[in-house]
Design an enzyme around this catalytic site. Structure first.
Site, mmCIF file in Angstrom:
data_model
loop_
_atom_site.group_PDB
_atom_site.id
_atom_site.type_symbol
_atom_site.label_atom_id
_atom_site.label_comp_id
_atom_site.label_asym_id
_atom_site.label_seq_id
_atom_site.Cartn_x
_atom_site.Cartn_y
_atom_site.Cartn_z
ATOM 1 N N HIS A 1 0.829 -1.200 0.000
ATOM 2 C CA HIS A 1 0.000 0.000 0.000
ATOM 3 C C HIS A 1 0.867 1.256 0.000
ATOM 4 O O HIS A 1 1.550 1.535 0.991
ATOM 5 C CB HIS A 1 -0.885 -0.023 1.252
ATOM 6 C CG HIS A 1 -1.824 1.120 1.372
ATOM 7 N ND1 HIS A 1 -1.713 2.078 2.354
ATOM 8 C CD2 HIS A 1 -2.902 1.471 0.626
ATOM 9 C CE1 HIS A 1 -2.693 2.950 2.228
ATOM 10 N NE2 HIS A 1 -3.429 2.617 1.192
ATOM 11 N N HIS B 1 -1.186 10.194 -3.388
ATOM 12 C CA HIS B 1 -2.487 9.787 -2.859
ATOM 13 C C HIS B 1 -3.551 10.872 -2.957
ATOM 14 O O HIS B 1 -4.718 10.601 -3.257
ATOM 15 C CB HIS B 1 -2.354 9.345 -1.396
ATOM 16 C CG HIS B 1 -3.656 8.920 -0.798
ATOM 17 N ND1 HIS B 1 -4.467 9.776 -0.091
ATOM 18 C CD2 HIS B 1 -4.296 7.730 -0.832
ATOM 19 C CE1 HIS B 1 -5.555 9.121 0.287
ATOM 20 N NE2 HIS B 1 -5.482 7.888 -0.142
HETATM 21 O O1 G3P Z 1 -6.982 1.831 -2.691
HETATM 22 C C1 G3P Z 1 -7.252 1.064 -1.603
HETATM 23 C C2 G3P Z 1 -6.536 1.640 -0.443
HETATM 24 O O2 G3P Z 1 -5.425 2.303 -0.898
HETATM 25 C C3 G3P Z 1 -7.367 2.507 0.422
HETATM 26 O O3 G3P Z 1 -7.589 3.712 -0.132
HETATM 27 O O4 G3P Z 1 -7.416 6.056 0.540
HETATM 28 O O5 G3P Z 1 -5.425 4.597 0.843
HETATM 29 O O6 G3P Z 1 -6.192 5.205 -1.444
HETATM 30 P P1 G3P Z 1 -6.600 4.946 -0.031
HETATM 31 CA CA CA Z 2 -5.315 3.628 -2.890
#
Ligand code: G3P
Ligand code: CA
Length: 293
Positions: free
Chosen positions: A12, A54
Site C-alpha cells: 500500500h 495519494h
Molecule cells: O486503494 C485502496 C486503499 O489504498 C485505500 O484507499 O485512501 O489509501 O487510497 P486509499
Molecule cells: Ca489507494
C-alpha cells in the site's frame, strides 16, 4: 492472472510503513519484500502527466507551501493539477503530516523532513517495476487507483482515458496481465468497463458501509471489491465470493492495530476469519511472511 490468485499482498503506497509513501525508494523497498502487487494512486498534473500521489492536494506530503506559497487556491489547498510535471519535480516529498499542526501522522515512521525524495510519474514507476521484474525474474504486478475522476473531469481532464493509454503502452491490457485497476467512483469504474471497454481486472473500492449492499451491481462490471476491513463481515466476503468477486481489503497497519494485540492477530483476522483474498498493507514484509508461514 485470469484465474483466481491465491491470497495476495498489496504494498500500500509502497513500503509506506518504512519510507515516505509513494516515493520510488518506498516502491523499491516494497519490491524487495516480494508482495504480489505494488499500489499506485494517480492524480494528473497540469500537463496531463499521471503522478503517483495519494491526494489531489500536495501540502500533506511535500514542501509546496514554502516553495510555491503564492499557488494556494482560495480554499487553502495546493492542487497537483495546478502544477506542471517540471514544477512538481522541484518539490521535496516527506513523510505524511498534518499541514495545520506540522506533526507527522504516524510518529514512529520515517522522520518528517529527512532524506531526499521526489514525486514521479506513473510511467517511471512502471519502468522501475518492469525493469526489476526483468532483472530478478519476478512477476510483481501493479495496482493503480484512479483518484477522483469527477474532480478531474471538472478540471477538463479525462484521467481514466490517460491512465488506460499508459497501461496499454506498457502491455497491461487484460486479466492475464499483472495489473489490477481500482477506483472508488462506481460510475467511473462502470464507464471504464462498459464505455472504455477495458478488459483489465477491475476492483470496485468501497468507502461507505451502505455501498456494501451493492455487491450484485458491482459484479456486473468488476472482478473484485476493495472495502475497509472494519466495515465488513465474513458473510460479506462469502456473498462476494458467491458473485465471483474477490475481496481485497484496506489498510492493514502494524502501527494501527485497534483492538488487535499484534499485527499477526490482525492479519489472521483478515486472511483466516474474514477469508479475504488480499490485503493492502503498509508493511508488506510482515504480510508476506505471515502467508509464507
Ligand atoms: O486503494 C485502496 C486503499 O489504498 C485505500 O484507499 O485512501 O489509501 O487510497 P486509499
Ligand atoms: Ca489507494
Amino acid at each position: 492472472m485470469e484465474s483466481k490468485l491465491s491470497k495476495v499482498v498489496i504494498a500500500h503506497r509502497g513500503a509506506s510503513g518504512y519510507l515516505p509513501e509513494h516515493t520510488l525508494a518506498s516502491k523499491a523497498m516494497a519490491y524487495a519484500m516480494q508482495p504480489d502487487f505494488l499500489e499506485q494512486d494517480l492524480v494528473l498534473s497540469k500537463d496531463d502527466v499521471p503522478i503517483v500521489i495519494h491526494d489531489i492536494h500536495l501540502e500533506a506530503v511535500t514542501d509546496v507551501a514554502s516553495k510555491f506559497a503564492d499557488r494556494k487556491r482560495a480554499d487553502g489547498h495546493f492542487y497537483v493539477i495546478d502544477f506542471t510535471y517540471k514544477e512538481l519535480l522541484k518539490l521535496n516529498v516527506t513523510e505524511r503530516f498534518n499541514p495545520e499542526t506540522n506533526l507527522q501522522i504516524y510518529p514512529k515512521r520515517f522522520p518528517k523532513g529527512k532524506g531526499s525524495f521526489k514525486l514521479h510519474s506513473f510511467q517511471e514507476e512502471i519502468e522501475m517495476i518492469q525493469g526489476l521484474n526483468k532483472s530478478t525474474g519476478n512477476t510483481i504486478g501493479i495496482y493503480p487507483e484512479i483518484k477522483e475522476p469527477a474532480f478531474h473531469l471538472n478540471e477538463g481532464k479525462d484521467i481514466s482515458k490517460i491512465v488506460l493509454k499508459v497501461l496499454s503502452d506498457y502491455g497491461y491490457l487484460d486479466k492475464n496481465d499483472m495489473c489490477i485497476l481500482q477506483c472508488f467512483d462506481a460510475n467511473e469504474l462502470q464507464r471504464i468497463r462498459k464505455e472504455l471497454h477495458s478488459k483489465l481486472f477491475l476492483v470496485q473500492l468501497i468507502e461507505f458501509k451502505e455501498e456494501a449492499q451493492k455487491l450484485k451491481l458491482f459484479s456486473t462490471y468488476a472482478d473484485g471489491v476493495g472495502p475497509w476491513y472494519k466495515q465488513i463481515s465474513k458473510e460479506f466476503v462469502k456473498e462476494a465470493h458467491n458473485l465471483n468477486l474477490e475481496v481485497h481489503a484496506y489498510t492493514f497497519r502494524a502501527d494501527d492495530l485497534g483492538e488487535f494485540g499484534s499485527f499477526g492477530a490482525l492479519l489472521d483476522y483478515g486472511f483466516n476469519t474474514l477469508n479475504l483474498d488480499g490485503v493492502f498493507t503498509d508493511f508488506p514484509d510482515m504480510a508476506v511472511e505471515f502467508l509464507q508461514e
